[in-house]
Design an enzyme around this catalytic site. Structure first.
Site: not given
Ligand code: NAD
Length: 488
Positions: A173, A247, A281, A382
């Site tokens: 997803k 992550e 991230c 962040e």
């Molecule tokens: P997000 O949490 O908004 O969304 C991530 C994914 O989760 C998307 O596919 C989204 O549709 C889904 N999602 C959202 N709410 C959900 C729920 N309640 N249940 C299940 N799935 C859900 O994050 P984003 O804005 O897409 O990404 C940015 C974040 O990701 C930043 O905080 C960044 O630091 C983090 N990130 C971490 C790493 C790592 O390796 N630690 C790598 C890349 C990004």
């Protein structure tokens, strides 16, 4: 115009509710694709297909067959690398050079896990001669793989390669903002003729992810994204005690001591913070500089910032593209204003660049906020945009305390020529990765993940494969004899 569908049970399908979402180019806000917007009902169909596939002939595949599949995926990614990189830059805004690098890393990830899978063999344990005792690694089952918008296909690859390699079935997803490369990747998977249901793609929003997290037919959820969604996944996963890997975000200190190679440290302070416009991230946006060199360091950065070429990621001269969405644009500007309100000094940026070419799209100037204190919001939360916050420190102990005083623990860097200090800092910083005299390198062979609120578990490395396996103790008694213990 690209129109994407869902891929469930080996078939391209429309979502049950036939909804679509416009996918936007962050450089000019033009609609570049219409993506199928799946719902919980579509996720349930995919889960059922993945469940059936896991209980079918896929279970009988050998490690050699699965290693071969991963190697073939790597070859297909290489074959289509130019198109995948084009789609990634179009959808995320990152420079084409960065996207090409991502595609190389993705192929390398599949090849790395292919090698690791092929070398897997259970252990035979010491046991009496009439007993065969083995420790076996088995797949966990149906895996829901949920990915963010900043490194769409790279993050997916870190999950898909070990999940399939270990013999699981998957439902992927991607973020509904950036589904295009994962969709194209699924077209590559289609060429492999895997049994239907082994690989499924359900594009859509949070509700699709929530269904994967809640379903009792999903055995493992691996999620990369923000803390809020991460927390709700953790809660949802309690229903069947499924395995979870998280992550999450980071607040990553880049700590420069006065004895560092300052030319390199200044240059890397920019790399740390401005790759993919800071939407990384592990971005080193929290710069901490020893007081005796602080003013000089900030002045050197200030001289470099106006020279950073902001532009469309496809132009050869571009060094930094736009941020990914209007929401992100607004959030970053809000954080900058919050920093200024708390007393930080805006040295450069903090706004949309001037000029007609930047009127549409989610553009931001590279930004430097100086005189930041550790207790300010911008030093703790962040920002996820092209913003460096510069703090000063007077001693190693103070730097260490301030760096560790955050809920996160993803990555940190230390700049010094003193090896003893480098080693002390590396050991004492509570972060999943600590670089010394460098920033950002990672390898498939080394683990990736965070301490504290930066997540649970690790990706990449052997541990990144182990996360997708169950350990079984198989005990076979070849010559059972009555014990006569009870009532004989
Ligand atoms: P997000 O949490 O908004 O969304 C991530 C994914 O989760 C998307 O596919 C989204 O549709 C889904 N999602 C959202 N709410 C959900 C729920 N309640 N249940 C299940 N799935 C859900 O994050 P984003 O804005 O897409 O990404 C940015 C974040 O990701 C930043 O905080 C960044 O630091 C983090 N990130 C971490 C790493 C790592 O390796 N630690 C790598 C890349 C990004």
């Amino acid at each position: 115009m690209i129109k994407t569908q869902l891929y469930i049970d080996g078939q391209w399908q429309s979502p049950i509710e036939t909804a679509t979402r416009d996918i936007v180019n962050p450089a000019d806000e033009a609609v570049i694709a219409q993506a199928a917007e799946g719902t919980r009902a579509d996720a349930r169909r995919a889960i059922a297909a993945a469940r059936a596939a896991f209980d079918g002939p896929w279970r009988q595949t050998t490690i050699r067959e699965r290693a071969k599949i991963l190697n073939r995926i790597a070859d297909l990614v290489d074959r289509d690398a130019a198109e995948l990189a084009r789609l990634e830059s179009l959808n995320t805004g990152k420079t084409i050079t960065e996207s090409r690098t991502d595609m190389g890393d993705i192929a390398a990830t599949f090849r790395y896990f292919a090698g690791l899978v092929a070398s897997e063999s259970g252990a035979v344990n010491e046991a009496p001669h009439h007993v065969i005792s083995r420790t076996l690694r088995e797949p966990v089952g149906v895996c829901g793989l949920i990915t963010p918008w900043n490194y769409p296909l790279l993050q997916a690859a870190w999950k898909i390669a070990p999940a399939l390699g270990a013999g699981n079935t998957v439902i992927v997803k991607p973020s509904n903002l950036t589904p295009l490369t994962t969709w194209h990747f699924t077209r590559l998977i289609e060429e492999l003729d895997l049994p239907p249901g082994v690989f499924n793609l359900v594009t859509g929003g949070a509700e699709v992810g929530a269904e994967l997290a809640e379903s009792r037919d999903v055995d493992l959820v691996s999620f990369t994204g923000g803390a809020i969604a991460g927390e709700s996944i953790m809660k949802a996963a309690t229903g069947n005690f499924k395995r979870i890997g998280l992550e999450l975000g980071g607040k990553n200190p880049n700590i420069v001591f006065a004895d560092a190679d300052l030319d390199a440290a200044v240059d890397y302070a920019l790399n740390a913070a401005f790759f993919h416009a800071g939407q990384v991230c592990s971005a080193g946006s929290r710069l901490m500089v020893e007081s005796s060199i602080y003013d000089d360091f900030v002045a050197r950065l200030a001289a470099r910032l106006p020279r950073i070429v902001i532009g469309n990621g496809f132009h050869a001269e571009t060094q930094m593209g736009p941020v990914q969405s209007a929401q992100q644009h607004e959030k970053i500007l809000g954080m900058v204003q919050a920093g200024i309100a708390e007393g930080a000094r805006l040295v450069h940026g903090g706004k949309r660049p001037a000029g007609d070419v930047y009127a549409r799209g989610f553009w931001l100037e590279p930004t430097l906020l100086a005189d930041v204190r550790a207790d300010m919001r911008i030093a703790k939360e962040e920002i996820f945009g092209p913003v460096i916050t510069a703090e000063r420190f007077d001693s190693e102990e103070q730097a260490l305390r301030a760096a560790n005083d955050t809920p996160y623990g993803l990555a940190a860097a230390v700049w010094t020529r003193d090896l003893d200090k480098a080693n002390r800092m590396s050991r004492a910083l509570r972060f999943g990765t600590v670089w010394v005299n460098d920033y950002h390198p990672y390898f498939p062979e080394a683990p990736w993940g965070g301490y504290k609120a930066s997540g649970i578990g690790r990706e990449l490395a052997r541990v990144g494969l182990d996360e997708y396996t169950e350990l079984k103790h198989s005990y076979i008694n070849l010559a059972p004899k009555a014990m006569g213990w009870f009532g004989a």
